[in-house]
Motif scaffolding. Structure first.
Motif, PDB file in Angstrom:
ATOM      1  N   ASN B  96      -0.642  -5.831   3.525  1.00 20.65           N
ATOM      2  CA  ASN B  96      -1.113  -4.861   2.530  1.00 20.65           C
ATOM      3  C   ASN B  96      -2.519  -4.364   2.886  1.00 20.65           C
ATOM      4  OD1 ASN B  96      -0.855  -3.430   0.024  1.00 20.65           O
ATOM      5  ND2 ASN B  96      -2.300  -4.897  -0.877  1.00 20.65           N
ATOM      6  N   GLN B  97      -3.378  -5.232   3.394  1.00 22.79           N
ATOM      7  CA  GLN B  97      -4.722  -4.795   3.798  1.00 22.79           C
ATOM      8  C   GLN B  97      -4.645  -3.867   5.008  1.00 22.79           C
ATOM      9  OE1 GLN B  97      -7.624  -5.081   2.177  1.00 22.79           O
ATOM     10  NE2 GLN B  97      -6.267  -5.947   0.619  1.00 22.79           N
ATOM     11  N   THR B  98      -3.736  -4.174   5.931  1.00 25.87           N
ATOM     12  CA  THR B  98      -3.673  -3.394   7.174  1.00 25.87           C
ATOM     13  C   THR B  98      -3.000  -2.037   6.981  1.00 25.87           C
ATOM     14  OG1 THR B  98      -3.477  -5.493   8.364  1.00 25.87           O
ATOM     15  CG2 THR B  98      -2.936  -3.483   9.599  1.00 25.87           C
ATOM     16  N   TYR B  99      -1.920  -2.005   6.240  1.00 20.28           N
ATOM     17  CA  TYR B  99      -1.117  -0.774   6.154  1.00 20.28           C
ATOM     18  C   TYR B  99      -1.202  -0.126   4.776  1.00 20.28           C
ATOM     19  CZ  TYR B  99       0.536  -2.598  10.548  1.00 20.28           C
ATOM     20  OH  TYR B  99       0.583  -3.087  11.826  1.00 20.28           O
ATOM     21  N   GLY B 100      -1.823  -0.787   3.814  1.00 17.43           N
ATOM     22  CA  GLY B 100      -2.031  -0.245   2.475  1.00 17.43           C
ATOM     23  C   GLY B 100      -3.510   0.026   2.283  1.00 17.43           C
ATOM     24  N   PRO B 101      -4.145  -0.421   1.232  1.00 22.39           N
ATOM     25  CA  PRO B 101      -3.504  -1.141   0.130  1.00 22.39           C
ATOM     26  C   PRO B 101      -2.525  -0.260  -0.646  1.00 22.39           C
ATOM     27  CG  PRO B 101      -5.885  -1.477   0.105  1.00 22.39           C
ATOM     28  CD  PRO B 101      -5.607  -0.395   1.093  1.00 22.39           C
ATOM     29  N   LYS B 102      -1.488  -0.947  -1.124  1.00 20.13           N
ATOM     30  CA  LYS B 102      -0.431  -0.299  -1.891  1.00 20.13           C
ATOM     31  C   LYS B 102      -1.028   0.602  -2.973  1.00 20.13           C
ATOM     32  CE  LYS B 102       3.700  -1.757  -4.501  1.00 20.13           C
ATOM     33  NZ  LYS B 102       4.654  -2.870  -4.676  1.00 20.13           N
ATOM     34  N   GLY B 103      -0.579   1.829  -3.015  1.00 19.45           N
ATOM     35  CA  GLY B 103      -0.993   2.760  -4.061  1.00 19.45           C
ATOM     36  C   GLY B 103      -2.346   3.400  -3.838  1.00 19.45           C
ATOM     37  N   SER B 104      -2.991   3.091  -2.697  1.00 23.82           N
ATOM     38  CA  SER B 104      -4.337   3.628  -2.468  1.00 23.82           C
ATOM     39  C   SER B 104      -4.281   4.846  -1.548  1.00 23.82           C
ATOM     40  CB  SER B 104      -5.234   2.558  -1.835  1.00 23.82           C
ATOM     41  OG  SER B 104      -4.890   2.408  -0.467  1.00 23.82           O
ATOM     42  N   ALA B 105      -5.384   5.578  -1.510  1.00 24.17           N
ATOM     43  CA  ALA B 105      -5.482   6.748  -0.624  1.00 24.17           C
ATOM     44  C   ALA B 105      -5.556   6.339   0.841  1.00 24.17           C
ATOM     45  CB  ALA B 105      -6.713   7.565  -1.002  1.00 24.17           C
ATOM     46  N   GLN B 106      -6.035   5.116   1.123  1.00 22.64           N
ATOM     47  CA  GLN B 106      -6.163   4.675   2.515  1.00 22.64           C
ATOM     48  C   GLN B 106      -4.830   4.222   3.132  1.00 22.64           C
ATOM     49  OE1 GLN B 106      -8.057   3.460  -0.281  1.00 22.64           O
ATOM     50  NE2 GLN B 106      -9.244   1.811   0.699  1.00 22.64           N
ATOM     51  N   ALA B 107      -3.814   4.083   2.306  1.00 24.49           N
ATOM     52  CA  ALA B 107      -2.544   3.524   2.810  1.00 24.49           C
ATOM     53  C   ALA B 107      -1.952   4.407   3.904  1.00 24.49           C
ATOM     54  CB  ALA B 107      -1.555   3.371   1.662  1.00 24.49           C
ATOM     55  N   PHE B 108      -1.191   3.787   4.806  1.00 23.10           N
ATOM     56  CA  PHE B 108      -0.445   4.552   5.803  1.00 23.10           C
ATOM     57  C   PHE B 108       0.451   5.569   5.079  1.00 23.10           C
ATOM     58  CE2 PHE B 108      -0.281   2.958  10.334  1.00 23.10           C
ATOM     59  CZ  PHE B 108      -1.498   2.313  10.282  1.00 23.10           C
ATOM     60  N   ASP B 109       0.734   6.661   5.757  1.00 21.54           N
ATOM     61  CA  ASP B 109       1.520   7.716   5.127  1.00 21.54           C
ATOM     62  C   ASP B 109       2.998   7.356   5.028  1.00 21.54           C
ATOM     63  OD1 ASP B 109      -0.550   9.803   4.800  1.00 21.54           O
ATOM     64  OD2 ASP B 109      -0.685   9.581   6.980  1.00 21.54           O
ATOM     65  N   PHE B 110       3.470   6.577   5.985  1.00 23.90           N
ATOM     66  CA  PHE B 110       4.897   6.274   6.011  1.00 23.90           C
ATOM     67  C   PHE B 110       5.096   4.956   6.746  1.00 23.90           C
ATOM     68  CE2 PHE B 110       9.399   6.705   6.650  1.00 23.90           C
ATOM     69  CZ  PHE B 110       9.822   7.544   5.627  1.00 23.90           C
ATOM     70  N   MET B 111       6.094   4.184   6.302  1.00 24.85           N
ATOM     71  CA  MET B 111       6.489   2.982   7.043  1.00 24.85           C
ATOM     72  C   MET B 111       8.010   2.911   7.156  1.00 24.85           C
ATOM     73  SD  MET B 111       5.773  -1.116   6.473  1.00 24.85           S
ATOM     74  CE  MET B 111       3.996  -1.007   6.450  1.00 24.85           C
ATOM     75  N   PHE B 112       8.475   2.694   8.394  1.00 25.52           N
ATOM     76  CA  PHE B 112       9.880   2.354   8.633  1.00 25.52           C
ATOM     77  C   PHE B 112       9.995   0.827   8.666  1.00 25.52           C
ATOM     78  CE2 PHE B 112       9.400   6.468  10.771  1.00 25.52           C
ATOM     79  CZ  PHE B 112      10.520   7.167  10.338  1.00 25.52           C
ATOM     80  N   ASP B 113      11.098   0.310   8.155  1.00 28.31           N
ATOM     81  CA  ASP B 113      11.329  -1.135   8.177  1.00 28.31           C
ATOM     82  C   ASP B 113      12.742  -1.371   8.717  1.00 28.31           C
ATOM     83  OD1 ASP B 113      10.885  -3.827   7.767  1.00 28.31           O
ATOM     84  OD2 ASP B 113      11.616  -3.763   5.695  1.00 28.31           O
ATOM     85  N   LEU B 114      12.836  -2.233   9.737  1.00 26.86           N
ATOM     86  CA  LEU B 114      14.078  -2.339  10.526  1.00 26.86           C
ATOM     87  C   LEU B 114      14.856  -3.609  10.188  1.00 26.86           C
ATOM     88  CD1 LEU B 114      12.568  -1.142  13.927  1.00 26.86           C
ATOM     89  CD2 LEU B 114      13.534   0.216  12.055  1.00 26.86           C
ATOM     90  N   HIS B 115      16.066  -3.449   9.711  1.00 30.13           N
ATOM     91  CA  HIS B 115      16.875  -4.593   9.270  1.00 30.13           C
ATOM     92  C   HIS B 115      18.274  -4.572   9.867  1.00 30.13           C
ATOM     93  CE1 HIS B 115      14.240  -6.197   6.069  1.00 30.13           C
ATOM     94  NE2 HIS B 115      13.760  -4.971   6.077  1.00 30.13           N
ATOM     95  N   ASN B 116      18.852  -5.771   9.894  1.00 29.38           N
ATOM     96  CA  ASN B 116      20.275  -5.913  10.186  1.00 29.38           C
ATOM     97  C   ASN B 116      20.945  -6.691   9.073  1.00 29.38           C
ATOM     98  OD1 ASN B 116      19.123  -6.419  13.413  1.00 29.38           O
ATOM     99  ND2 ASN B 116      20.629  -4.823  12.978  1.00 29.38           N
ATOM    100  N   THR B 117      22.235  -6.487   8.968  1.00 29.77           N
ATOM    101  CA  THR B 117      23.046  -7.236   8.015  1.00 29.77           C
ATOM    102  C   THR B 117      24.310  -7.711   8.698  1.00 29.77           C
ATOM    103  OG1 THR B 117      24.386  -7.040   5.989  1.00 29.77           O
ATOM    104  CG2 THR B 117      23.952  -5.008   7.195  1.00 29.77           C
ATOM    105  N   THR B 118      24.832  -8.844   8.229  1.00 32.87           N
ATOM    106  CA  THR B 118      26.133  -9.296   8.737  1.00 32.87           C
ATOM    107  C   THR B 118      27.269  -8.504   8.092  1.00 32.87           C
ATOM    108  OG1 THR B 118      26.400 -11.024   7.058  1.00 32.87           O
ATOM    109  CG2 THR B 118      25.238 -11.639   9.078  1.00 32.87           C
TER     110      THR B 118
END
Lengths: 310, 310
Positions: B96-118
């Motif tokens: 949250n400190q690196t890519y956010g903080p959540k809800g703040s103006a400093q937050a990254f503009d977009f994040m992709f999150d990569l998952h798999n499922t069985t």
């Protein structure tokens, strides 16, 4: 022509589920049989289902300290209990006391061991070697009577290697290796297949005990000849995946020059062997840590002599 | 007609692999990009790939202490570091400190999150809700331009629920959920699909940044409405498996009276709901412990207003 095999009737048979604690077909089958063993009942022998690695089952992991199914060597079984030893070491000694001791007259007559793989191995039957004639007869009986899918026979043991699997504590044994199934998942289709294969194996023992004579036959088997590791970066990380043309092709012929890996950068890696082999355990989740991308098998035909009760 | 959406260009985008440490497509993609980020380069924004749960990746488990992808609530993020707290709690604060903080103006503009499922969910796109208009536009762009398989859109959040996933620390996000793939396994086919989906999402951002106007559209989505647990014995153990007719049928309609489970004794359990639903995450390995056999989705059509750069 080899001499007919004459054996005493089998009186005590065990079935292990959960030798690997995240291979769920056998775990849920054994749990079901422990609640309701009626479908295991046969008139001429007793069948004892058990959950072999309870701690691994509880955590839904393959093993806790070391792979239980590699722990049944004489060296491990004869070792003295030590503090901080891997959990499975003492477990192997206990299982050996209950269902063995390995190589002794008191040992159980037969043990089934129930496994799953993430590889596309179908309904595979695993035996030490073609010298285990009773198991070879059971495989032949299963191949002849279980008709829903082919049941390739996989002989895992190198000639100079001691049997190290859980069923080696009994006088004879057979492992079922059903896949593909993800770790931690129970699929109804594979569950039904495993259940039917065990029923078929028990029927074979019942017939043998009651005097059926099983004629000699020739049988095709796949024999372990080695492993292939993933390509790696200098730091040890894998640098490639199983090639899409090899993925799911367990027991299919792999010829020199066929693609086997695709690097993360997109290059192909080709098979450099000199002869056709048959891969198995292709992309098995548990074998990444063993540095095995797939195992190499050779196809053989063996003649098995007839079998009957003493 | 809803007002057009006008947004500032995106300047910082992150891609997380290994939010769950045994979902290998994203882990090996992120590892590859950390070695060679060339394919991520676009002219109008920066892309930062990262491995989010290193300790879980090292152990090849979903998580070490608690599910990282449920740890990004305000309550968790604002908690004070404590001894013996779950590993992922502090990790969430750091992310949250690196890519956010959540809800703040400093937050990254977009994040992709990569998952798999069985589960057999194909190339599924997961968004909080239809109110995330930028993400909905990206999904629409991917559905239009990635033609190798359908990309169903899964909206996971209940109306009164706070976003809790890793990408909620950024201003907008998208999770890719590709399956079926066993835990601990990387399949070349899914790896290629995930790579192409990310390239498609990055292309969308590049076009948006450079001034492309994306018209309004109507889009079909699957919205979370609840879960279904396995039937259980009085002692809590599951007593049934996903029915073979439901297995692998993610996103197919399930009607009242359709079979959903098969007990280990062989009986069928039927779906008792009143309306047709669309199941997903059917027989997901990681959801046994969450007491989820599958999730129930409803199909909706939403109108999304046009999008252009401010």
């Amino acid at each position: 022509m080899a001499a007919p095999l004459r054996l005493k009737p089998l009186s005590r048979v065990a079935v292990s589920g959960g030798t690997h604690g995240n291979e769920m077909s056998g775990i849920y089958l054994a749990k079901h049989w422990l609640r309701d063993p009626r479908e295991l009942q046969r008139s001429s022998f007793t069948i004892t289902p058990f959950l072999s690695n309870l701690r691994a089952i509880e955590k839904c992991v393959r093993y806790v300290g070391q792979d239980l199914n590699r722990s049944f060597t004489t060296e491990f079984l004869s070792s003295v209990k030590a503090e901080n030893e891997p959990y499975e070491l003492n477990l192997a000694r206990e299982i050996n006391q209950t269902y063995g001791p390995k190589g002794s007259a008191q040992a159980f007559d037969f043990m089934f061991d129930l496994h799953n793989t993430t590889a596309n191995m179908g309904t595979c039957l695993i035996v030490d070697s073609e010298e285990n004639l009773l198991s070879m007869h059971m495989c032949h009986y299963i191949q002849t009577h279980y008709r829903l899918s082919p049941c390739p026979i996989y002989l895992y043991k190198s000639p100079d290697e001691e049997p190290y699997t859980i069923y080696s504590v009994a006088k004879a044994g057979l492992a079922l290796e059903l896949g593909p199934q993800a770790q931690g998942v129970v699929r109804a289709d594979l569950f039904a297949q495993m259940r039917a294969l065990i029923a078929c194996g028990l029927d074979f023992i019942e017939l043998f005990n009651k005097g059926t004579v099983f004629p000699a036959f020739e049988i095709e088997v796949y024999k372990f000849t080695g492993i292939v590791d993933y390509p790696r970066y200098p730091d040890g990380e894998i640098s490639a995946m199983v090639h899409p043309k090899l993925q799911d092709k367990d027991f299919h012929p792999l010829n020199p020059g066929d693609p086997i890996f695709q690097t993360f950068s997109g290059e192909e890696v080709l098979y450099e062997g000199n002869v056709t082999i048959y891969p198995a355990f292709i992309n098995e989740a548990a074998y990444y840590e063993k540095q095995i991308a797939f195992v190499k098998l050779e196809k053989h035909i063996f003649s098995i002599p007839s079998l009957q009760r003493e």
